[in-house]
Design a protein around this motif. Structure first.
Motif, PDB file in Angstrom:
ATOM      1  N   VAL A 124     -60.410 -41.732-114.583  1.00  0.00           N
ATOM      2  CA  VAL A 124     -61.008 -41.831-113.424  1.00  0.00           C
ATOM      3  C   VAL A 124     -60.131 -40.207-112.371  1.00  0.00           C
ATOM      4  N   LEU A 125     -61.407 -39.508-111.814  1.00  0.00           N
ATOM      5  CA  LEU A 125     -60.967 -38.452-111.206  1.00  0.00           C
ATOM      6  C   LEU A 125     -60.594 -38.607-110.037  1.00  0.00           C
ATOM      7  N   LEU A 126     -59.257 -37.939-109.469  1.00  0.00           N
ATOM      8  CA  LEU A 126     -58.634 -38.397-107.978  1.00  0.00           C
ATOM      9  C   LEU A 126     -59.033 -37.073-107.320  1.00  0.00           C
ATOM     10  N   SER A 127     -59.643 -36.746-107.037  1.00  0.00           N
ATOM     11  CA  SER A 127     -60.505 -35.405-106.517  1.00  0.00           C
ATOM     12  C   SER A 127     -59.525 -34.821-105.529  1.00  0.00           C
ATOM     13  N   GLY A 128     -58.718 -35.196-105.027  1.00  0.00           N
ATOM     14  CA  GLY A 128     -58.071 -34.673-103.838  1.00  0.00           C
ATOM     15  C   GLY A 128     -57.690 -35.698-102.284  1.00  0.00           C
ATOM     16  N   ASP A 129     -57.026 -35.185-101.192  1.00  0.00           N
ATOM     17  CA  ASP A 129     -56.658 -35.972 -99.487  1.00  0.00           C
ATOM     18  C   ASP A 129     -56.325 -37.466-100.471  1.00  0.00           C
ATOM     19  N   ILE A 130     -55.592 -38.279-101.391  1.00  0.00           N
ATOM     20  CA  ILE A 130     -55.364 -39.010-101.938  1.00  0.00           C
ATOM     21  C   ILE A 130     -54.697 -39.813-100.523  1.00  0.00           C
ATOM     22  N   THR A 131     -53.970 -38.832 -99.686  1.00  0.00           N
ATOM     23  CA  THR A 131     -53.088 -39.616 -97.917  1.00  0.00           C
ATOM     24  C   THR A 131     -53.932 -39.296 -97.368  1.00  0.00           C
ATOM     25  N   GLN A 132     -53.265 -39.455 -96.085  1.00  0.00           N
ATOM     26  CA  GLN A 132     -53.905 -39.486 -94.777  1.00  0.00           C
ATOM     27  C   GLN A 132     -52.664 -38.174 -93.914  1.00  0.00           C
ATOM     28  N   ARG A 133     -51.431 -38.918 -94.218  1.00  0.00           N
ATOM     29  CA  ARG A 133     -50.322 -37.572 -93.693  1.00  0.00           C
ATOM     30  C   ARG A 133     -48.801 -37.922 -95.114  1.00  0.00           C
ATOM     31  N   PHE A 169     -54.850 -43.396 -97.750  1.00  0.00           N
ATOM     32  CA  PHE A 169     -54.543 -43.983 -97.897  1.00  0.00           C
ATOM     33  C   PHE A 169     -53.212 -43.543 -96.725  1.00  0.00           C
ATOM     34  N   GLY A 170     -53.159 -44.565 -95.799  1.00  0.00           N
ATOM     35  CA  GLY A 170     -53.424 -44.683 -94.417  1.00  0.00           C
ATOM     36  C   GLY A 170     -54.255 -45.426 -93.524  1.00  0.00           C
TER      37      GLY A 170
END
Length: 275
Positions: A35-44, A12-13
């Motif tokens: 839902v498996l949210l497997s990391g790097d959810i955001t950019q910074r 995200f970003g």
């Protein structure tokens, strides 16, 4: 059938609104168990990016089982990175960095493979390896046993070798011995499915590495569009064989939707009940 939706590396970003909306429509149509949210959810790892990610997760109408990726730790704010690396992540997705999800058909055990002192690559500690193995050993015979990491335990291209998880050899051997069926991850934005025993000598057969691409970000590889994975638990008609079906869904700009492009039926080993 019951399914899980793996969404990885949305960054995200850098999200694309039309792809994001298509993924929301897909999630509502498939109605996954989680839902498996497997990391790097955001950019910074900014508060604004985490807020956007949390709002997206809330719109999916399914439990979200999340772990941080290396991008979810502040990069340029050194004090935050050293003294409170997960503060912003935890404010959005909770203080548990290694959540567990269990249902009649699934056992999902997650691992935080990020470290504040590592910029991109990740690692797993002996204590984490044993924690995961102990939880896997408690699974029921009907549960598909899934371990979620951010960094991959194996790669298929030479240029990705430096991205492999540190400590992967001991982890893979211990987790598969404890009954892991799938080790799923992201990080390299390249979707694939591979048998673990071809890459880890001595590993039990019918255990698999499942990697996802980047779900909604502009950070796609030249030959891998935005994609997500759908995992379906099945059994043969006679109930003698457990099967996990992995479907890859790619975003099609022409259709403005995620479309199924690949399906692999993975035979799973018979599992006894845990202690």
């Amino acid at each position: 059938m019951t399914c899980l939706l793996q969404v990885s590396d949305p960054h995200f970003g850098t999200e694309q609104p039309e792809v994001l909306h298509a993924l929301e429509r897909l999630a509502h149509a498939l109605a996954p168990r989680a839902v498996l949210l497997s990391g790097d959810i955001t950019q910074r790892a900014t508060r604004r990016q985490f807020a956007a990610a949390r709002a997206f997760a809330n719109r999916l109408a399914a439990p979200v089982i999340a772990i941080p990726g290396n991008h979810d730790i502040p990069l340029f704010q050194l004090a935050a990175r050293v003294f409170a690396p997960y503060a912003r992540y935890s404010a959005a997705f909770g203080a548990d960095l290694e959540p567990v999800f269990a249902s009649d058909h699934w056992l999902v055990v997650t691992v935080n493979t990020t470290r504040w002192y590592r910029h991109e690559d990740g690692e797993v500690s002996p204590a984490q390896v044993e924690r995961v193995a102990a939880r896997l050993a408690q699974a029921t015979p009907s549960q598909v046993r899934v371990v979620v990491t951010h960094q991959p335990v194996l790669v298929t291209r030479p240029e990705d070798r430096q991205n492999r998880l540190h400590g992967r050899e001991a982890a893979v051997m211990r987790w598969t011995a404890a009954g892991a069926d799938l080790i799923v991850g992201g990080h390299i934005h390249l979707p694939f499915v591979r048998p673990l025993d071809e890459h880890f000598p001595g590993c039990p057969p019918m255990a698999w590495a499942v990697q996802a691409g980047t779900a909604v970000s502009t950070r796609v590889r030249w030959d891998a569009p935005n994609s997500v994975n759908l995992l379906r638990a099945e059994a043969t008609d006679d109930g003698a064989q457990r099967v996990c079906v992995v479907e890859r869904w790619d975003y099609s700009a022409a259709d403005q939707a995620f479309m199924p492009v690949d399906l692999v039926r993975l035979p799973l080993a018979s599992r006894a009940a845990g202690p």
